[in-house]
Design a protein around this motif. Structure first.
Motif, PDB file in Angstrom:
ATOM      1  N   LEU A  71      15.731  73.878  55.513  1.00  0.00           N
ATOM      2  CA  LEU A  71      16.440  73.414  54.705  1.00  0.00           C
ATOM      3  C   LEU A  71      17.118  74.662  53.868  1.00  0.00           C
ATOM      4  O   LEU A  71      16.478  75.673  53.473  1.00  0.00           O
ATOM      5  CB  LEU A  71      16.031  72.554  53.484  1.00  0.00           C
ATOM      6  CG  LEU A  71      15.553  71.081  54.175  1.00  0.00           C
ATOM      7  CD1 LEU A  71      15.208  70.363  53.103  1.00  0.00           C
ATOM      8  CD2 LEU A  71      16.412  70.347  55.196  1.00  0.00           C
ATOM      9  N   VAL A  72      18.502  74.809  53.352  1.00  0.00           N
ATOM     10  CA  VAL A  72      18.944  75.725  52.634  1.00  0.00           C
ATOM     11  C   VAL A  72      19.648  75.143  51.390  1.00  0.00           C
ATOM     12  O   VAL A  72      20.479  74.011  51.802  1.00  0.00           O
ATOM     13  CB  VAL A  72      19.761  76.659  53.339  1.00  0.00           C
ATOM     14  CG1 VAL A  72      20.603  77.691  52.418  1.00  0.00           C
ATOM     15  CG2 VAL A  72      19.407  77.377  54.343  1.00  0.00           C
ATOM     16  N   PHE A  73      19.511  75.422  50.371  1.00  0.00           N
ATOM     17  CA  PHE A  73      20.001  74.384  49.161  1.00  0.00           C
ATOM     18  C   PHE A  73      21.169  75.602  48.631  1.00  0.00           C
ATOM     19  O   PHE A  73      21.048  76.906  48.288  1.00  0.00           O
ATOM     20  CB  PHE A  73      19.092  74.499  48.139  1.00  0.00           C
ATOM     21  CG  PHE A  73      17.855  73.479  48.343  1.00  0.00           C
ATOM     22  CD1 PHE A  73      18.367  72.313  48.955  1.00  0.00           C
ATOM     23  CD2 PHE A  73      16.764  73.751  47.962  1.00  0.00           C
ATOM     24  CE1 PHE A  73      17.152  71.261  49.228  1.00  0.00           C
ATOM     25  CE2 PHE A  73      15.543  72.822  48.246  1.00  0.00           C
ATOM     26  CZ  PHE A  73      15.768  71.531  48.762  1.00  0.00           C
ATOM     27  N   PHE A  74      22.117  74.961  48.088  1.00  0.00           N
ATOM     28  CA  PHE A  74      23.367  75.470  47.262  1.00  0.00           C
ATOM     29  C   PHE A  74      23.529  74.493  46.174  1.00  0.00           C
ATOM     30  O   PHE A  74      24.045  73.491  46.175  1.00  0.00           O
ATOM     31  CB  PHE A  74      24.607  75.624  48.037  1.00  0.00           C
ATOM     32  CG  PHE A  74      24.323  76.477  49.343  1.00  0.00           C
ATOM     33  CD1 PHE A  74      24.343  78.139  49.126  1.00  0.00           C
ATOM     34  CD2 PHE A  74      24.129  76.133  50.470  1.00  0.00           C
ATOM     35  CE1 PHE A  74      24.210  78.766  49.994  1.00  0.00           C
ATOM     36  CE2 PHE A  74      24.107  77.029  51.764  1.00  0.00           C
ATOM     37  CZ  PHE A  74      24.065  78.348  51.507  1.00  0.00           C
ATOM     38  N   ASN A  75      23.111  75.109  44.883  1.00  0.00           N
ATOM     39  CA  ASN A  75      23.296  74.368  43.772  1.00  0.00           C
ATOM     40  C   ASN A  75      24.862  74.426  43.105  1.00  0.00           C
ATOM     41  O   ASN A  75      25.341  75.415  43.016  1.00  0.00           O
ATOM     42  CB  ASN A  75      22.377  75.032  42.573  1.00  0.00           C
ATOM     43  CG  ASN A  75      21.125  74.461  42.637  1.00  0.00           C
ATOM     44  OD1 ASN A  75      20.679  73.465  43.131  1.00  0.00           O
ATOM     45  ND2 ASN A  75      19.903  75.502  42.735  1.00  0.00           N
ATOM     46  N   ARG A  76      25.460  73.301  43.176  1.00  0.00           N
ATOM     47  CA  ARG A  76      26.740  73.471  42.662  1.00  0.00           C
ATOM     48  C   ARG A  76      26.944  72.622  41.351  1.00  0.00           C
ATOM     49  O   ARG A  76      27.793  71.728  41.109  1.00  0.00           O
ATOM     50  CB  ARG A  76      27.512  72.519  43.613  1.00  0.00           C
ATOM     51  CG  ARG A  76      27.371  73.059  45.077  1.00  0.00           C
ATOM     52  CD  ARG A  76      27.984  74.440  45.390  1.00  0.00           C
ATOM     53  NE  ARG A  76      28.063  74.859  46.937  1.00  0.00           N
ATOM     54  CZ  ARG A  76      28.191  76.008  47.342  1.00  0.00           C
ATOM     55  NH1 ARG A  76      27.864  77.179  46.456  1.00  0.00           N
ATOM     56  NH2 ARG A  76      27.934  76.166  48.552  1.00  0.00           N
ATOM     57  N   GLY A  77      26.046  72.919  40.440  1.00  0.00           N
ATOM     58  CA  GLY A  77      26.138  72.349  39.210  1.00  0.00           C
ATOM     59  C   GLY A  77      25.511  70.880  39.251  1.00  0.00           C
ATOM     60  O   GLY A  77      24.510  70.879  39.502  1.00  0.00           O
ATOM     61  N   GLU A  78      26.327  69.907  39.156  1.00  0.00           N
ATOM     62  CA  GLU A  78      25.670  68.374  39.210  1.00  0.00           C
ATOM     63  C   GLU A  78      25.631  67.923  40.522  1.00  0.00           C
ATOM     64  O   GLU A  78      25.162  66.786  40.778  1.00  0.00           O
ATOM     65  CB  GLU A  78      26.821  67.715  38.290  1.00  0.00           C
ATOM     66  CG  GLU A  78      26.913  67.698  36.763  1.00  0.00           C
ATOM     67  CD  GLU A  78      27.467  66.842  36.043  1.00  0.00           C
ATOM     68  OE1 GLU A  78      28.524  66.239  36.609  1.00  0.00           O
ATOM     69  OE2 GLU A  78      27.624  67.017  34.930  1.00  0.00           O
TER      70      GLU A  78
END
Length: 260
Positions: free
Chosen positions: A199-206
């Motif tokens: 898994l790769v996470f990309f935080n986009r705020g909400e």
């Protein structure tokens, strides 16, 4: 003040010292980091030009050496910078406290595996060596990241390794690396059907964007050749937010089932 003391101060001997005192040492991406920079005067009066705080982390890159063999190197990256533009003189024996607060970057890797993140403080002293301090912090998952990890565990997966791996320039990330969380099955519906899921996470705020890289288990002769040719991997994408948290486990189950 003697010339000898001035000379020692100019080369950093008996100079002012800096110590960064964080209010907490555990944060999630997007949370506020706060604390105080403490400066103790040395043996001579010295002028402080500025104080730089940097959020630093490590990642690895693979390169071929002169013999054509792959080698792994560890590099450092500056995630964010915060400057205290306060010019002052610190007298011998004085102690000065300067508070600070800034937001931890949303793309900060979480502290799992060999990933390290720290606050580097640099004290700019005129006519002297820069004084520095390093304070390691623990970066924990955001609420959405933790929800995905929990859902994977409920489906029989276990997080067993994580790497921050260097990448070539890509439009999907402003960082020179991505953090891969590697899961293997130890129970459940998918046990024995996958070698691993990354898994790769990309935080986009909400909102959290999750990229799944699914390495299917080789089955029979056809599966063996597919694995040998790297044809047994597929990628899938999932967007997670507060609205679909209750259905998250089912959404991930369907995504994995579709890629079996």
């Amino acid at each position: 003040m003697s010339f000898f003391k001035k000379a020692l101060g100019a080369v950093g001997i008996g100079a002012a010292k800096v110590d960064t005192l964080l209010d907490y040492h555990q944060f999630a991406p997007g949370e506020e980091i706060s604390g105080t920079v403490k400066i103790n005067g040395g043996k001579v009066a010295q002028e402080i030009n500025k104080i730089d705080l940097k959020v630093m982390c490590t990642y690895t890159v693979e390169r071929e050496n002169s013999e054509g063999e792959s080698e792994t190197f560890t590099k450092q990256h500056t995630l964010a910078k915060f400057r205290i533009n306060e010019r002052f003189t610190i007298e011998p024996g004085d102690e000065k406290h300067i508070p600070f607060a800034f937001e931890l970057d949303l793309e900060t890797p979480i502290t799992v595996g060999e990933s390290q993140t720290w606050i580097a403080t640099n004290l700019d002293i005129d006519m002297a060596l820069d004084k520095s301090d390093r304070d390691y912090i623990r970066v924990v998952p955001t609420e959405l990241q933790q929800a995905v990890i929990d859902a994977m565990e409920e489906l029989g997966f276990k997080l067993y390794e994580s790497d921050c791996e260097g990448i070539e320039e890509a439009s999907f990330s402003r960082l020179p690396f991505v953090q891969e969380l590697e899961f293997k099955t130890n129970a459940g519906e998918f046990h024995g059907r996958f070698d691993e899921v990354e898994l790769v996470f990309f935080n986009r705020g909400e909102q959290l964007e999750v990229i799944f890289e699914i390495d299917r288990k080789a089955r029979g002769l056809r599966g063996f050749f597919a694995e040998a040719l790297d044809l047994d991997e597929s990628k899938a994408r999932l967007e997670v937010d507060e609205d679909n948290l209750e259905d998250l486990e089912d959404l991930i189950f369907e995504l994995l089932e579709d890629n079996c």
